[in-house]
Design a protein around this motif. Structure first.
Motif, PDB file in Angstrom:
ATOM      1  N   THR A 156       0.833  -1.205   0.000  1.00 41.52           N
ATOM      2  CA  THR A 156       0.000   0.000   0.000  1.00 41.52           C
ATOM      3  C   THR A 156       0.867   1.255   0.000  1.00 41.52           C
ATOM      4  O   THR A 156       0.617   2.204  -0.756  1.00 41.52           O
ATOM      5  CB  THR A 156      -0.927   0.007   1.225  1.00 41.52           C
ATOM      6  OG1 THR A 156      -1.784  -1.141   1.167  1.00 41.52           O
ATOM      7  CG2 THR A 156      -1.770   1.271   1.256  1.00 41.52           C
ATOM      8  N   ALA A 157       1.900   1.262   0.837  1.00 36.19           N
ATOM      9  CA  ALA A 157       2.794   2.420   0.901  1.00 36.19           C
ATOM     10  C   ALA A 157       3.561   2.593  -0.405  1.00 36.19           C
ATOM     11  O   ALA A 157       3.752   3.723  -0.881  1.00 36.19           O
ATOM     12  CB  ALA A 157       3.764   2.263   2.072  1.00 36.19           C
ATOM     13  N   THR A 172       2.007   1.934 -13.884  1.00 32.88           N
ATOM     14  CA  THR A 172       2.164   2.812 -12.722  1.00 32.88           C
ATOM     15  C   THR A 172       0.835   3.132 -12.045  1.00 32.88           C
ATOM     16  O   THR A 172       0.833   3.673 -10.938  1.00 32.88           O
ATOM     17  CB  THR A 172       2.836   4.136 -13.129  1.00 32.88           C
ATOM     18  OG1 THR A 172       2.054   4.774 -14.149  1.00 32.88           O
ATOM     19  CG2 THR A 172       4.251   3.905 -13.646  1.00 32.88           C
ATOM     20  N   GLU A 173      -0.295   2.825 -12.694  1.00 37.40           N
ATOM     21  CA  GLU A 173      -1.587   3.092 -12.066  1.00 37.40           C
ATOM     22  C   GLU A 173      -1.756   2.165 -10.864  1.00 37.40           C
ATOM     23  O   GLU A 173      -1.671   0.935 -11.010  1.00 37.40           O
ATOM     24  CB  GLU A 173      -2.724   2.870 -13.058  1.00 37.40           C
ATOM     25  CG  GLU A 173      -2.688   3.781 -14.274  1.00 37.40           C
ATOM     26  CD  GLU A 173      -1.735   3.308 -15.358  1.00 37.40           C
ATOM     27  OE1 GLU A 173      -1.592   4.027 -16.360  1.00 37.40           O
ATOM     28  OE2 GLU A 173      -1.132   2.224 -15.200  1.00 37.40           O
ATOM     29  N   PRO A 174      -1.995   2.712  -9.669  1.00 40.18           N
ATOM     30  CA  PRO A 174      -2.032   1.890  -8.450  1.00 40.18           C
ATOM     31  C   PRO A 174      -2.992   0.710  -8.523  1.00 40.18           C
ATOM     32  O   PRO A 174      -2.634  -0.411  -8.144  1.00 40.18           O
ATOM     33  CB  PRO A 174      -2.445   2.887  -7.363  1.00 40.18           C
ATOM     34  CG  PRO A 174      -1.976   4.204  -7.874  1.00 40.18           C
ATOM     35  CD  PRO A 174      -2.155   4.148  -9.363  1.00 40.18           C
ATOM     36  N   GLY A 175      -4.209   0.939  -9.015  1.00 38.60           N
ATOM     37  CA  GLY A 175      -5.179  -0.148  -9.075  1.00 38.60           C
ATOM     38  C   GLY A 175      -4.745  -1.261 -10.005  1.00 38.60           C
ATOM     39  O   GLY A 175      -4.832  -2.451  -9.668  1.00 38.60           O
ATOM     40  N   ALA A 178      -1.773  -3.105  -8.493  1.00 37.64           N
ATOM     41  CA  ALA A 178      -2.196  -3.976  -7.392  1.00 37.64           C
ATOM     42  C   ALA A 178      -2.789  -5.276  -7.928  1.00 37.64           C
ATOM     43  O   ALA A 178      -2.519  -6.364  -7.399  1.00 37.64           O
ATOM     44  CB  ALA A 178      -3.212  -3.250  -6.513  1.00 37.64           C
ATOM     45  N   ARG A 179      -3.590  -5.179  -8.986  1.00 39.74           N
ATOM     46  CA  ARG A 179      -4.162  -6.391  -9.589  1.00 39.74           C
ATOM     47  C   ARG A 179      -3.065  -7.262 -10.199  1.00 39.74           C
ATOM     48  O   ARG A 179      -3.123  -8.499 -10.118  1.00 39.74           O
ATOM     49  CB  ARG A 179      -5.205  -6.013 -10.645  1.00 39.74           C
ATOM     50  CG  ARG A 179      -6.468  -5.386 -10.066  1.00 39.74           C
ATOM     51  CD  ARG A 179      -7.559  -5.255 -11.110  1.00 39.74           C
ATOM     52  NE  ARG A 179      -7.208  -4.316 -12.170  1.00 39.74           N
ATOM     53  CZ  ARG A 179      -7.419  -3.005 -12.116  1.00 39.74           C
ATOM     54  NH1 ARG A 179      -7.971  -2.468 -11.030  1.00 39.74           N
ATOM     55  NH2 ARG A 179      -7.092  -2.225 -13.130  1.00 39.74           N
ATOM     56  N   GLU A 180      -2.079  -6.617 -10.798  1.00 40.48           N
ATOM     57  CA  GLU A 180      -0.952  -7.362 -11.367  1.00 40.48           C
ATOM     58  C   GLU A 180      -0.189  -8.112 -10.278  1.00 40.48           C
ATOM     59  O   GLU A 180       0.186  -9.277 -10.448  1.00 40.48           O
ATOM     60  CB  GLU A 180      -0.020  -6.390 -12.095  1.00 40.48           C
ATOM     61  CG  GLU A 180       1.293  -6.985 -12.564  1.00 40.48           C
ATOM     62  CD  GLU A 180       1.160  -7.839 -13.811  1.00 40.48           C
ATOM     63  OE1 GLU A 180       2.167  -8.442 -14.210  1.00 40.48           O
ATOM     64  OE2 GLU A 180       0.048  -7.907 -14.372  1.00 40.48           O
ATOM     65  N   LEU A 181       0.018  -7.471  -9.138  1.00 43.59           N
ATOM     66  CA  LEU A 181       0.731  -8.118  -8.033  1.00 43.59           C
ATOM     67  C   LEU A 181      -0.078  -9.285  -7.470  1.00 43.59           C
ATOM     68  O   LEU A 181       0.489 -10.319  -7.093  1.00 43.59           O
ATOM     69  CB  LEU A 181       1.040  -7.097  -6.939  1.00 43.59           C
ATOM     70  CG  LEU A 181       2.003  -5.970  -7.335  1.00 43.59           C
ATOM     71  CD1 LEU A 181       2.151  -4.971  -6.196  1.00 43.59           C
ATOM     72  CD2 LEU A 181       3.363  -6.522  -7.747  1.00 43.59           C
ATOM     73  N   ASP A 182      -1.399  -9.132  -7.410  1.00 40.78           N
ATOM     74  CA  ASP A 182      -2.250 -10.245  -6.971  1.00 40.78           C
ATOM     75  C   ASP A 182      -2.083 -11.436  -7.914  1.00 40.78           C
ATOM     76  O   ASP A 182      -1.992 -12.591  -7.469  1.00 40.78           O
ATOM     77  CB  ASP A 182      -3.720  -9.815  -6.947  1.00 40.78           C
ATOM     78  CG  ASP A 182      -4.035  -8.886  -5.787  1.00 40.78           C
ATOM     79  OD1 ASP A 182      -3.245  -8.847  -4.818  1.00 40.78           O
ATOM     80  OD2 ASP A 182      -5.071  -8.188  -5.859  1.00 40.78           O
ATOM     81  N   ALA A 183      -2.044 -11.151  -9.215  1.00 44.22           N
ATOM     82  CA  ALA A 183      -1.888 -12.222 -10.204  1.00 44.22           C
ATOM     83  C   ALA A 183      -0.524 -12.896 -10.070  1.00 44.22           C
ATOM     84  O   ALA A 183      -0.410 -14.123 -10.184  1.00 44.22           O
ATOM     85  CB  ALA A 183      -2.065 -11.656 -11.613  1.00 44.22           C
ATOM     86  N   VAL A 184       0.504 -12.100  -9.825  1.00 43.03           N
ATOM     87  CA  VAL A 184       1.856 -12.659  -9.634  1.00 43.03           C
ATOM     88  C   VAL A 184       1.867 -13.610  -8.443  1.00 43.03           C
ATOM     89  O   VAL A 184       2.410 -14.720  -8.512  1.00 43.03           O
ATOM     90  CB  VAL A 184       2.881 -11.526  -9.424  1.00 43.03           C
ATOM     91  CG1 VAL A 184       4.225 -12.081  -8.955  1.00 43.03           C
ATOM     92  CG2 VAL A 184       3.057 -10.724 -10.707  1.00 43.03           C
ATOM     93  N   ARG A 185       1.252 -13.181  -7.357  1.00 47.47           N
ATOM     94  CA  ARG A 185       1.217 -14.007  -6.145  1.00 47.47           C
ATOM     95  C   ARG A 185       0.417 -15.287  -6.382  1.00 47.47           C
ATOM     96  O   ARG A 185       0.812 -16.372  -5.940  1.00 47.47           O
ATOM     97  CB  ARG A 185       0.616 -13.190  -5.001  1.00 47.47           C
ATOM     98  CG  ARG A 185       0.763 -13.816  -3.631  1.00 47.47           C
ATOM     99  CD  ARG A 185       0.529 -12.791  -2.538  1.00 47.47           C
ATOM    100  NE  ARG A 185      -0.644 -11.959  -2.797  1.00 47.47           N
ATOM    101  CZ  ARG A 185      -0.593 -10.659  -3.096  1.00 47.47           C
ATOM    102  NH1 ARG A 185       0.564 -10.041  -3.177  1.00 47.47           N
ATOM    103  NH2 ARG A 185      -1.704  -9.972  -3.315  1.00 47.47           N
TER     104      ARG A 185
END
Length: 253
Positions: A156-157, A172-175, A178-185
């Protein structure tokens, strides 16, 4: 070290750190005048500190007389990632031999990725990573893997910052990020396409030791060959598992 200790508001330690912080990838060698300017120290103070740091081999003089980081500092730096470097090197070499592509292993350091080791060849696509170098987390495959496995408060930070955009394709768009990071995980690996450097794409997987992601392993190809990335995920995972076993088996020094 006594040089300049009487300057108000700054300890000797802070001055030494300012001297060392004057060096970076863009400024690997500095004249004394440039070093004083970049460190914010008076020339006389910089001169005294540099003399002691050269004596201690923390700094050295290049043949042209300019100052550079010395071997002693390099030796100390190896202690920070030496265990991972020792475990990763033979497996990086094996992965490079099998693929002929740039391969590297990285860890998170602050808000950046720090490249612990890299193996590359003349025929591999040129990339900006280098051993000991740093890059932003979000545009790199290894960075996405590491960021995806950080606690929610850290992510978040990180996303709340103004994020660098090295290429027009950097997310660079936060939303969206964030979705990309969820997919990576969820899938266990990251893919990038020209987010850090135009003309290159990458895949990366986590290196997990005792249930904790301690590093990320990545491979970089020409973007013209991005369709080949999915077939490289399994070799990456196999290599990451071997590195993790190596880290676990090495004695803690």
């Amino acid at each position: 070290m006594a040089g300049g200790a009487r300057e108000p508001g700054r300890s000797v330690t802070s001055k030494v750190l300012a001297v060392l912080g004057a060096f970076d990838a863009a400024h690997p060698r500095l004249t004394l005048t440039d070093l004083a300017r970049r460190s914010g120290l008076p020339l006389s103070t910089a001169h005294r500190l540099v003399a002691e740091l050269v004596d201690a081999q923390v700094l050295s003089r290049a043949p042209d007389g300019r100052l550079r980081v010395g071997m002693r500092l390099w030796e100390l730096g190896q202690l920070a990632t030496g265990r991972l470097h020792e475990a990763a090197r033979p497996w990086l070499q094996e992965l490079f031999t099998a693929t002929g592509e740039n391969v590297h292993v990285a860890v998170r350091d602050g808000l950046e990725v720090l490249y612990v080791d890299k193996v590359y060849g003349r025929r591999a696509v040129p990339i900006v990573s280098r051993t000991g170098g740093r890059l932003p987390m979000h545009p790199t495959g290894v960075g996405k893997v590491l960021l995806a496995h950080e606690p929610d408060w850290f992510v978040t930070a990180y996303l709340a910052r103004e994020l660098e955009r090295p290429t027009p394709y950097t997310i660079t768009e936060p939303g969206r990020l964030a979705r990309e990071l969820d997919a990576v995980r969820d899938r266990g690996y990251a893919l990038t396409h020209e987010e850090m450097t135009l003309g290159s794409c990458s895949a990366a997987v986590p290196v997990t030791v005792d249930g904790r992601v301690v590093a990320a392993l990545g491979i970089v190809l020409s973007s013209r060959r991005s369709r080949e990335l999915p077939r490289l995920i399994e070799p990456l995972r196999t290599t990451a598992a071997a590195i993790a076993r190596g880290c676990a088996s090495l004695p803690v020094s």
